[in-house]
Design a protein around this motif. Structure first.
Motif, PDB file in Angstrom:
ATOM      1  N   GLN A 144       0.919  -1.222  -0.069  1.00  0.00           N
ATOM      2  CA  GLN A 144       0.037   0.013  -0.066  1.00  0.00           C
ATOM      3  C   GLN A 144       0.924   1.045  -0.057  1.00  0.00           C
ATOM      4  O   GLN A 144       0.507   2.304  -0.779  1.00  0.00           O
ATOM      5  N   LYS A 147       2.681   1.927  -3.304  1.00  0.00           N
ATOM      6  CA  LYS A 147       1.498   2.552  -4.345  1.00  0.00           C
ATOM      7  C   LYS A 147       1.321   4.096  -4.269  1.00  0.00           C
ATOM      8  O   LYS A 147       1.339   4.662  -5.050  1.00  0.00           O
ATOM      9  N   ILE A 148       1.252   4.400  -2.713  1.00  0.00           N
ATOM     10  CA  ILE A 148       0.920   5.649  -2.607  1.00  0.00           C
ATOM     11  C   ILE A 148       2.280   6.532  -2.691  1.00  0.00           C
ATOM     12  O   ILE A 148       2.161   7.713  -3.548  1.00  0.00           O
ATOM     13  N   LYS A 150       4.480   5.793  -5.168  1.00  0.00           N
ATOM     14  CA  LYS A 150       4.586   6.040  -6.715  1.00  0.00           C
ATOM     15  C   LYS A 150       3.646   7.192  -7.247  1.00  0.00           C
ATOM     16  O   LYS A 150       3.983   7.717  -8.315  1.00  0.00           O
ATOM     17  N   THR A 151       2.607   7.251  -6.645  1.00  0.00           N
ATOM     18  CA  THR A 151       1.510   8.172  -7.269  1.00  0.00           C
ATOM     19  C   THR A 151       1.951   9.556  -6.873  1.00  0.00           C
ATOM     20  O   THR A 151       1.509  10.700  -7.550  1.00  0.00           O
ATOM     21  N   ILE A 152       2.439   9.780  -5.574  1.00  0.00           N
ATOM     22  CA  ILE A 152       2.977  11.144  -5.121  1.00  0.00           C
ATOM     23  C   ILE A 152       4.401  11.785  -5.457  1.00  0.00           C
ATOM     24  O   ILE A 152       4.652  12.778  -5.349  1.00  0.00           O
ATOM     25  N   LYS A 153       5.140  10.917  -6.140  1.00  0.00           N
ATOM     26  CA  LYS A 153       6.672  11.194  -6.580  1.00  0.00           C
ATOM     27  C   LYS A 153       6.486  12.068  -7.644  1.00  0.00           C
ATOM     28  O   LYS A 153       6.976  13.215  -7.686  1.00  0.00           O
TER      29      LYS A 153
END
Length: 153
Positions: A144, A147-148, A150-153
């Motif tokens: 989890q 995944k987070i 990778k989306t916020i970078k």
């Protein structure tokens, strides 16, 4: 000779790829941002929170999580009950007692309040201007969290 043998055994016992999270302090962030702009992950926790302890001992020990954080973010592990004064973002934050041997640090309130509540563990992500861009307040396993990240970078 005996010391050399012990040293060889110790080195061989370390798992390949062994690493750990590169920890930063709030007071270092401005200097670090001048060297390289990155988002800052603040993990807000307490010693008595079992989910916080689980994230520390499992999620943040995962090699993929460590690699992702170390390569792309600055990481701060922050005890919400820290008693030391902290100067961050040109403001001074202090511990606020709220009873016998209890209380909360103002910086934990500033960064960890979601819907007017504090629930641990808290993951707060700041941009390079120290503005909150993401908050999450519950246990995250390594999948989890990756995944987070990778989306916020």
């Amino acid at each position: 000779m005996r010391n050399l043998i012990c040293l060889v055994i110790f080195i061989l016992a370390i798992p390949k790829g062994f690493s750990q999270l590169n920890l930063s302090k709030f007071e270092e962030i401005d200097s670090l941002q001048k060297v390289e702009k990155r988002k800052v992950i603040v993990f807000i926790h307490t010693n008595w929170c079992k989910y916080c302890t689980a994230m520390q001992s499992k999620t943040f020990k995962n090699q993929l999580v460590q690699n992702e954080i170390n390569e792309r973010f600055y990481f701060i592990s922050f005890d919400a009950e820290e008693k030391e004064k902290i100067i961050f973002n040109k403001n001074t934050f202090v511990f606020k007692p709220n009873g016998n041997n209890s209380g909360i640090h103002e910086l934990a309130i500033e960064l960890g309040t979601i819907n007017k509540q504090i629930n641990y563990p808290i993951l707060c992500v700041l941009n390079d201007k120290n503005e909150i861009v993401f908050q999450h307040n519950s246990y995250l396993n390594s999948k989890q969290l990756i995944k987070i990240l990778k989306t916020i970078k």
